[in-house]
Design a protein around this motif. Structure first.
Motif, PDB file in Angstrom:
ATOM      1  N   MET A 305       0.806  -1.222   0.000  1.00 18.18           N
ATOM      2  CA  MET A 305       0.000   0.000   0.000  1.00 18.18           C
ATOM      3  C   MET A 305       0.841   1.275   0.000  1.00 18.18           C
ATOM      4  O   MET A 305       0.344   2.341  -0.360  1.00 18.18           O
ATOM      5  CB  MET A 305      -0.932   0.015   1.215  1.00 18.18           C
ATOM      6  CG  MET A 305      -2.035  -1.019   1.169  1.00 18.18           C
ATOM      7  SD  MET A 305      -3.298  -0.712   2.417  1.00 18.18           S
ATOM      8  CE  MET A 305      -2.334  -0.806   3.909  1.00 18.18           C
ATOM      9  N   VAL A 306       2.116   1.178   0.400  1.00 15.01           N
ATOM     10  CA  VAL A 306       2.928   2.394   0.510  1.00 15.01           C
ATOM     11  C   VAL A 306       4.083   2.434  -0.487  1.00 15.01           C
ATOM     12  O   VAL A 306       4.850   3.398  -0.502  1.00 15.01           O
ATOM     13  CB  VAL A 306       3.486   2.557   1.941  1.00 15.01           C
ATOM     14  CG1 VAL A 306       2.360   2.617   2.953  1.00 15.01           C
ATOM     15  CG2 VAL A 306       4.453   1.423   2.289  1.00 15.01           C
ATOM     16  N   LYS A 307       4.231   1.413  -1.312  1.00 15.87           N
ATOM     17  CA  LYS A 307       5.333   1.388  -2.262  1.00 15.87           C
ATOM     18  C   LYS A 307       5.021   2.262  -3.473  1.00 15.87           C
ATOM     19  O   LYS A 307       3.875   2.324  -3.931  1.00 15.87           O
ATOM     20  CB  LYS A 307       5.605  -0.053  -2.713  1.00 15.87           C
ATOM     21  CG  LYS A 307       6.199  -0.930  -1.625  1.00 15.87           C
ATOM     22  CD  LYS A 307       7.548  -0.407  -1.170  1.00 15.87           C
ATOM     23  CE  LYS A 307       8.156  -1.249  -0.072  1.00 15.87           C
ATOM     24  NZ  LYS A 307       9.456  -0.722   0.387  1.00 15.87           N
ATOM     25  N   ASN A 308       6.046   2.910  -4.001  1.00 18.87           N
ATOM     26  CA  ASN A 308       5.864   3.812  -5.144  1.00 18.87           C
ATOM     27  C   ASN A 308       6.560   3.329  -6.412  1.00 18.87           C
ATOM     28  O   ASN A 308       6.291   3.861  -7.488  1.00 18.87           O
ATOM     29  CB  ASN A 308       6.369   5.211  -4.788  1.00 18.87           C
ATOM     30  CG  ASN A 308       5.469   5.908  -3.791  1.00 18.87           C
ATOM     31  OD1 ASN A 308       4.255   5.882  -3.927  1.00 18.87           O
ATOM     32  ND2 ASN A 308       6.065   6.485  -2.763  1.00 18.87           N
ATOM     33  N   ASP A 309       7.451   2.365  -6.287  1.00 15.67           N
ATOM     34  CA  ASP A 309       8.062   1.769  -7.468  1.00 15.67           C
ATOM     35  C   ASP A 309       7.033   0.848  -8.124  1.00 15.67           C
ATOM     36  O   ASP A 309       6.485  -0.052  -7.481  1.00 15.67           O
ATOM     37  CB  ASP A 309       9.308   0.975  -7.069  1.00 15.67           C
ATOM     38  CG  ASP A 309      10.071   0.434  -8.262  1.00 15.67           C
ATOM     39  OD1 ASP A 309       9.485  -0.333  -9.041  1.00 15.67           O
ATOM     40  OD2 ASP A 309      11.252   0.775  -8.419  1.00 15.67           O
ATOM     41  N   ILE A 310       6.746   1.046  -9.391  1.00 13.34           N
ATOM     42  CA  ILE A 310       5.670   0.330 -10.067  1.00 13.34           C
ATOM     43  C   ILE A 310       5.871  -1.177 -10.032  1.00 13.34           C
ATOM     44  O   ILE A 310       4.906  -1.949  -9.929  1.00 13.34           O
ATOM     45  CB  ILE A 310       5.521   0.841 -11.526  1.00 13.34           C
ATOM     46  CG1 ILE A 310       4.270   0.243 -12.177  1.00 13.34           C
ATOM     47  CG2 ILE A 310       6.772   0.561 -12.342  1.00 13.34           C
ATOM     48  CD1 ILE A 310       3.958   0.833 -13.545  1.00 13.34           C
ATOM     49  N   GLN A 440      -2.332   1.985  -7.649  1.00 13.51           N
ATOM     50  CA  GLN A 440      -1.336   1.930  -8.709  1.00 13.51           C
ATOM     51  C   GLN A 440      -1.923   2.362 -10.046  1.00 13.51           C
ATOM     52  O   GLN A 440      -1.329   3.171 -10.770  1.00 13.51           O
ATOM     53  CB  GLN A 440      -0.770   0.506  -8.827  1.00 13.51           C
ATOM     54  CG  GLN A 440       0.304   0.375  -9.906  1.00 13.51           C
ATOM     55  CD  GLN A 440       0.863  -1.035  -9.983  1.00 13.51           C
ATOM     56  OE1 GLN A 440       0.107  -1.986 -10.180  1.00 13.51           O
ATOM     57  NE2 GLN A 440       2.168  -1.167  -9.835  1.00 13.51           N
ATOM     58  N   VAL A 441      -3.101   1.853 -10.379  1.00 13.33           N
ATOM     59  CA  VAL A 441      -3.731   2.179 -11.653  1.00 13.33           C
ATOM     60  C   VAL A 441      -4.000   3.673 -11.767  1.00 13.33           C
ATOM     61  O   VAL A 441      -3.731   4.300 -12.805  1.00 13.33           O
ATOM     62  CB  VAL A 441      -5.035   1.365 -11.823  1.00 13.33           C
ATOM     63  CG1 VAL A 441      -5.905   1.945 -12.933  1.00 13.33           C
ATOM     64  CG2 VAL A 441      -4.713  -0.093 -12.120  1.00 13.33           C
ATOM     65  N   VAL A 442      -4.525   4.276 -10.706  1.00 14.09           N
ATOM     66  CA  VAL A 442      -4.860   5.701 -10.758  1.00 14.09           C
ATOM     67  C   VAL A 442      -3.599   6.551 -10.839  1.00 14.09           C
ATOM     68  O   VAL A 442      -3.524   7.507 -11.625  1.00 14.09           O
ATOM     69  CB  VAL A 442      -5.712   6.097  -9.533  1.00 14.09           C
ATOM     70  CG1 VAL A 442      -6.012   7.594  -9.550  1.00 14.09           C
ATOM     71  CG2 VAL A 442      -7.014   5.301  -9.510  1.00 14.09           C
ATOM     72  N   MET A 443      -2.572   6.213 -10.047  1.00 11.80           N
ATOM     73  CA  MET A 443      -1.339   6.996 -10.068  1.00 11.80           C
ATOM     74  C   MET A 443      -0.648   6.931 -11.420  1.00 11.80           C
ATOM     75  O   MET A 443      -0.024   7.903 -11.857  1.00 11.80           O
ATOM     76  CB  MET A 443      -0.384   6.501  -8.977  1.00 11.80           C
ATOM     77  CG  MET A 443      -0.819   6.831  -7.565  1.00 11.80           C
ATOM     78  SD  MET A 443       0.326   6.217  -6.305  1.00 11.80           S
ATOM     79  CE  MET A 443       1.725   7.330  -6.526  1.00 11.80           C
TER      80      MET A 443
END
Length: 683
Positions: A305-310, A440-443
């Motif tokens: 939930m907090v990861k930013n690497d795709i 992830q999809v929205v970002m």
């Protein structure tokens, strides 16, 4: 000859490709010929698997198990271990999606690895990886399976650290290799125990090990089952040996897709399914499998939930989905676990290859905070990614809905407090999955374009100053050096606009998206229909005797409705939180505050291992290397050598002076001594 006895052709073709590229790649077979050869070998393997599947389908269930003895491998006294293959409904089910998905990944990799200086070597490793996994699945005994088991471990090391010039990639490869050695120790102990108690390692034939499992004492069966499960926690990345899989993202994206969807991590599921008689004979071991699985599923979902690497988001989602599979195995729902393995292979391969397409189109950017509105620039990638997202989020009628809900239903219908608890944790995990995958999809595909914005501190994957470190060429640290393999200017001036990937990368995406949509039809829960639960009926000869509580149709519908509604609420919440994101500050992570750091650290498991191995382990190693090894062991060995050299050696060398008269005196003295001895003896 029985057509099914030609199963050796399935691994032979990718092995042929790997050997050919090993000797002739680089100099004679360059880009794109190397990729085309490897892909053709993989496609041939899939084609022959399909031929054997349809042949097996035409036979009666009792005729669908065919063993092939190749040669005697290790005859030792009463123990005879053969190199043999076993083709049955379980192995051919795995072979179909392994070879099929691997073929699509090979095609995709031709475009993705374009321009890489080690293009032919990459495809050599890729073919060898597929060969090892096929041997693992086709093995006719535990030792042949172990051969493939070690093969996929070696190939994963070679492929994860393929771009070894980057220290992070080299470290990730070593981490995967070492972590899996811990699990492999369990496999070896299990093999020794099976030999000790049953005297055979064979899966088929008279007196085989699987039939003998029912004759074991509960303690022996539990010991073997737990050691096998230890091996599975390594290969299939379950707690506490899960730490290698997120770092495996350092490898090229086709490698990530192959590891997560079609090879390596599914090997643990296969091993327990193949060796299920030991778990049935134990009972207690199955409870361990179920709870470790559901615990890993929840743990990984919270971290994602907090990861930013795709790619790391998808890595933790794989950990979570594997947890579901182990939960199913632990409640003896073996066919259901394999159902989820198959559907997961479709949508996870699509997601990873879609992520690779995004990275390609974004000129090596992997941070989702610097994306947004990519549906405008990458329509095919967007459409296929959306299908796979709906599948993993559990939206009907996509494939993931059917397999995931089947696992939850099997847990509920156990009719025990434990079963209800497993269902509740599984449901919570499904809700979190819907949230972080929608995030992830929205970002990535919706909202505002954030291509040129600096990263604001407060999210995961941040460096000490809150921004991701950048490499010397300007690319984000951890970004993949593909496309033109040169500077992209990431973070330095205006980036190039995103672009869609070439057709050789998008065609596999379209095919995988189609499978993610319709894959659930292989095991629909309609018992009163002739085409319902097809996979379960197909696998019945393998899991004969395993029973499940009766499932009531109205309750099934109610359970599915609860899951869908709750997951839909979390999907909507994620859209509400992220659709208006205009900066690179993550609104959800910011709200979590200090808890986000705990989640981002993976609950400190990596740090604990580092403290154990580098801290206490390092000090222990220094003691072992110094006083114990050099002082005691080397001291004893060197002392004996010095004694022999300076004492006996030097003294003995004086006897070899080279003077004949001294030798004559010695002979005379010895002769006189013998005469004196004889006289005294006679007297």
């Amino acid at each position: 000859m029985n057509l099914l006895e030609t199963s050796w052709l399935i691994p032979a073709l990718p092995l042929l490709g790997a050997v050919t590229l090993l000797f002739f790649g680089g100099r004679f077979l360059k880009e794109p010929l190397a990729g085309m050869l490897a892909t053709a070998c993989m496609a041939g393997s899939f084609g022959w698997t399909a031929v054997l599947f349809f042949k097996m389908w035409s036979l009666d269930p009792e005729q669908r198990t065919v063993g092939k003895h190749l040669f005697d491998w290790m005859p030792a006294g009463g123990l005879k271990i053969s190199a043999s293959l076993l083709l049955d409904p379980l192995s051919i089910t795995f072979l179909l999606f392994i070879t099929g998905v691997a073929t699509l990944i090979h095609v995709y990799a031709i475009g993705y690895m374009h321009g890489d200086p080690r293009f032919s070597r990459f495809f050599c490793y890729l073919n060898l990886f597929a060969f090892s996994m096929i041997i693992l699945v086709l093995g006719g005994n535990f030792l042949v399976t172990f051969l493939g088991w070690e093969g996929v471990g070696t190939c994963s090391y070679l492929l994860i650290s393929f771009w070894f010039e980057r220290p992070s990639a080299a470290t990730a490869g070593k981490k995967a290799f070492i972590t899996n050695r811990v699990g492999d120790f369990g496999f070896m102990i299990a093999v020794f125990l099976i030999i000790s108690h049953l005297g055979t390692l064979e899966y088929w034939g008279p007196g085989n090990a699987l039939e003998g499992a029912s004759t074991l004492t509960n303690g022996a069966a539990t010991g073997i089952a737990l050691m096998l499960f230890l091996a599975c926690t390594g290969k299939s990345a379950q707690f506490p040996l899960h730490v290698w899989l997120p770092d495996a993202m350092e490898g090229p994206t086709p490698v990530s897709a192959l590891i997560h969807a079609a090879t390596m991590v599914t090997s643990g599921i296969f091993l327990i399914a193949r060796a299920h008689p030991f778990f049935e004979a134990s009972g207690q071991a199955s409870h361990v499998v179920a709870w470790v699985g559901v615990g890993t599923a929840l743990l990984a979902a919270t971290i994602a939930m907090v990861k930013n690497d795709i790619k790391r988001v998808l890595a933790y989602s794989t950990l979570s989905q594997l947890g579901y599979m182990f939960m199913a195995l632990g409640i003896h729902a073996y066919s259901t676990a394999i159902f989820h393995v198959v559907t997961h292979a479709f949508f996870k391969a699509c997601l990873f290859l879609g992520a690779g397409s995004v990275i390609h189109g974004m000129h090596d950017e992997q941070d989702m905070r610097r994306m947004g509105n990519l549906r405008k620039y990458m329509p095919i990638t967007y459409a296929t990614f959306m299908v796979a997202w709906l599948a993993i989020a559990g939206v009907p009628p996509f494939s993931g809905f059917w397999s995931k809900d089947d696992i939850l239903a099997k847990a509920w219908f156990q009719g025990t407090t434990e079963g209800k608890a497993l269902w509740a944790i599984g449901l919570l995990t499904a809700m979190l999955t819907a949230f972080y995958m929608t995030r992830q999809v929205v970002m990535v595909f919706f909202g505002h374009e954030r291509f040129d914005l600096p990263v604001i501190a407060g999210g995961s994957d941040d460096g000490p100053s809150g921004a991701r470190a950048h490499g010397a060429d300007g690319t984000s640290a951890g970004a993949e050096p593909q496309d033109d393999h040169g500077p992209t200017g990431s973070g330095h001036g205006r980036r190039k606009l995103p672009h869609e990937s070439p057709w050789i990368m998008t065609v596999p995406l379209v095919l995988l998206a189609g499978l993610s949509l319709v894959g659930g039809v292989i095991n629909l829960p309609f018992k009163d229909k002739g085409w319902g639960e097809a996979l379960t009926h197909w696998l019945e000869p393998v899991f004969e005797g395993v029973t499940h509580p009766e499932e009531k149709g109205s309750t099934l519908v109610g359970l599915a409705a609860v899951t869908v509604v709750l997951c839909a609420v979390l999907v909507g919440a994620a859209f509400a939180v992220y659709r208006h994101m205009t900066t690179t500050r993550d609104p959800f992570v910011t709200k979590l505050g200090p808890a986000a750091a705990v989640l981002d650290s993976g609950y400190g498991v990596d740090a604990a291992y580092a403290a154990l191995t580098v801290g206490a382990g390092g000090r222990a190693a220094e003691v072992l290397a110094g006083p114990v090894d050099q002082g005691s062991i080397d001291g004893a060995v060197n002392g004996i050598g010095e004694l022999l050299r300076s004492g006996l050696g030097t003294g003995g060398s004086r006897l070899q002076s080279g003077y004949v008269r001294r030798y004559a005196v010695g002979i005379l003295t010895g002769s006189v001594g013998l005469v004196v001895f004889a006289v005294i003896k006679a007297w």
